[in-house]
Design an enzyme around this catalytic site. Structure first.
Site, PDB file in Angstrom:
ATOM      1  N   LYS A  11       0.918  -0.427  15.352  1.00 16.45           N
ATOM      2  CA  LYS A  11       2.353  -0.463  15.652  1.00 16.45           C
ATOM      3  C   LYS A  11       2.796  -1.680  16.464  1.00 16.45           C
ATOM      4  CE  LYS A  11       3.427   3.240  13.561  1.00 16.45           C
ATOM      5  NZ  LYS A  11       3.591   2.900  12.177  1.00 16.45           N
ATOM      6  N   PRO A  46      -4.429  -0.137  19.119  1.00 24.34           N
ATOM      7  CA  PRO A  46      -4.220  -0.597  17.745  1.00 24.34           C
ATOM      8  C   PRO A  46      -4.277   0.508  16.690  1.00 24.34           C
ATOM      9  CG  PRO A  46      -6.435  -1.149  18.485  1.00 24.34           C
ATOM     10  CD  PRO A  46      -5.708  -0.601  19.676  1.00 24.34           C
ATOM     11  N   HIS A 106       0.827  -1.214   0.000  1.00 23.07           N
ATOM     12  CA  HIS A 106       0.000   0.000   0.000  1.00 23.07           C
ATOM     13  C   HIS A 106       0.858   1.260   0.000  1.00 23.07           C
ATOM     14  CE1 HIS A 106      -4.118  -1.708   1.380  1.00 23.07           C
ATOM     15  NE2 HIS A 106      -3.500  -2.512   0.552  1.00 23.07           N
ATOM     16  N   TYR A 115      -9.760   5.086   7.098  1.00 27.96           N
ATOM     17  CA  TYR A 115      -9.941   5.486   8.492  1.00 27.96           C
ATOM     18  C   TYR A 115     -11.089   6.504   8.494  1.00 27.96           C
ATOM     19  CZ  TYR A 115      -5.319   3.429   9.502  1.00 27.96           C
ATOM     20  OH  TYR A 115      -4.252   2.574   9.646  1.00 27.96           O
ATOM     21  N   TYR A 148       3.786   6.861  10.330  1.00 30.26           N
ATOM     22  CA  TYR A 148       2.837   5.798   9.958  1.00 30.26           C
ATOM     23  C   TYR A 148       3.577   4.617   9.317  1.00 30.26           C
ATOM     24  CZ  TYR A 148      -1.343   3.617   7.961  1.00 30.26           C
ATOM     25  OH  TYR A 148      -2.334   2.724   7.629  1.00 30.26           O
TER      26      TYR A 148
END
Ligand code: FAD
Ligand code: DHB
Length: 395
Positions: A301, A297, A79, A206, A389
């Protein structure tokens, strides 16, 4: 019935065959260092335990170096961005364009399977081990007592690696006063489902809105992983499948009914909790992965931080055995603790950005909105986010 005892010796005794314990054992083996892994669950249980699914680029590189990257490179979905859906408005976060790094979608249980397959019958991995107890840790070694295949076993070792997760025995073996635990429980949980349905979109979504948070992720083009934020204390079976699908559709599409549905294969309730134990080391005992720290979550990570610890400890132990150098081992905690706090910082920041606390004031809500506006309007801000990220900021 337990049969009479025996004593065995191993250089490194690893408690736990999750990703961190298996990876540590694998990296040590590649460097010529023997270890014994003690796992209380069955192999079947460990292989089927569905958890995380987002691998940072650094994690993928470690797995390749460990010789377990082949299937991952074939099957994982790479991704380069994800979508924010904020009150229905879509904004893409092109993290690869911003910082050069990608992430890979590949289930944690697949990583575990690959690590198990790579052992190829190699001895020293025991499942169904009962009553694991750390009997002593000194400046020179350790002693672990347990029951393996019904036989009471004492393992003496040079080092103990506690890779036994948040509820394991490793951290508990550190005497009071030698370790401090820092913990925050966030006022939400995530209800996660694994489902035989294609994802709504090929990239993660998200979604943040008045009804709460939702995440669309995936494990393959046919299997989706979806999460809903729910009040803490909600039971994993409190909602019917229909209620879950309706709520996911409302939060992810605004109720258009376009979210693909399918059979729910698994449900899980994940509490949103942050924890760091300090230090990660007591004499010859080392804490690795979830035994040392857990993160909510939100930023995916946990697994990546566990892999980073395991790699670091493997290098330090190799330095000791192959080169007689102790600096890296002595410095394990001093290096790993700040890195864990970086992971905590970003996970907490994503958590507070994406969730409205039950008592959120209008002021706090506006602040959250202002944080999003900065992230969406400033390339510098978005790049810093992308670096965290994808994990390249923690390397
Ligand atoms: P673990 O995977 O917990 O492995 C520890 C191992 O030790 C286990 O096999 C356990 O059976 C064994 N063990 C425990 N006690 C003993 C004992 N006394 N004796 C012998 N063996 C013992 N992270 C993300 O990034 N994204 C997610 O979506 C995500 N979802 C999650 C969902 C759930 C339900 C949970 C619990 C965690 C999730 N995580 C997620 C976190 C991530 O899965 C962990 O960070 C990761 O598993 C840590 O790996 P580990 O090897 O350190 O610990
Ligand atoms: C997944 C979980 C996360 O918490 C996240 O931020 C991204 C992906 C997942 O399970 O796929």
């Amino acid at each position: 019935m337990t049969s009479p005892g025996r004593t065995l010796h191993t250089p490194v005794c690893i408690i736990g065959a999750g990703p961190s314990g298996l990876l540590l054992s694998r990296l040590l083996r590649l460097n010529g260092v023997d270890s014994v892994v003690l796992e209380r669950r069955t192999r079947d249980h460990v292989e089927k335990r569905v958890r995380a699914g987002l691998l940072e680029q650094g994690t993928v590189e470690v797995l390749r170096d460990a010789g377990v990257g082949e299937r991952l490179d074939r099957e994982a979905l790479v991704h380069e961005g994800f979508e924010w859906r904020l009150d229905g408005a879509v904004h893409r976060m092109p993290f690869t364009e911003l910082c050069g790094a990608s992430v890979w979608m590949y289930g944690q249980q697949e990583v575990v399977k690959d690590l198990l397959d790579a052992r190829d019958g190699e001895p020293g991995l025991h499942f169904g081990v009962e009553d694991v107890r750390i009997a002593s840790v000194t400046a020179d070694g350790g002693r672990v007592v347990c029951t393996i295949d019904g036989q009471l076993t004492e393992l003496t070792c040079d080092f103990i690696a506690a890779c036994d997760g948040f509820h394991g025995v490793g951290r508990q073996a550190v005497p009071a006063g030698e370790l401090v635990g820092h913990e925050v429980t966030h006022p939400f949980a995530w209800l996660g489902v694994l489902t035989a349905a294609p994802p709504l979109s090929p990239e993660l979504i998200y979604a943040v809105g008045d009804r709460g948070f939702a995440l669309q992720s995936m494990r393959s083009p046919q299997v989706s992983r979806l999460y809903l934020s729910v009040p803490p204390g909600e039971g994993v079976d409190d909602r019917s499948d229909e209620q879950i699908w309706r709520e996911l559709d409302l939060r992810l599409t605004g109720g258009q009914g376009t979210l693909p549905t399918g059979r729910i294969l698994e449900r899980v309730m994940v509490p949103l909790r942050s924890f760091v134990a300090e230090p990660f080391q007591y004499r010859r005992l080392f804490l690795v992965g979830d035994a040392a720290h857990i993160v909510p979550p939100s930023a995916a990570k946990g697994l990546n931080m566990a892999v980073a610890d395991a790699r670091h400890l493997a290098e330090a132990l190799t330095d000791w055995y192959a080169h007689g150098r102790r600096e890296a081992l002595d410095g394990y905690s001093a290096t790993a603790v700040p890195r864990a706090w970086q992971g905590q910082q970003f996970s907490a920041s994503m958590t507070t950005l994406m969730h409205a606390a039950p008592d959120e004031s209008v002021f706090d809500r506006r602040l959250r909105r202002a944080r999003f506006e900065r992230l969406l309007s400033s390339t510098a801000e978005a790049t810093a986010f992308a670096e965290q990220y994808t994990g390249i900021a923690r390397r």
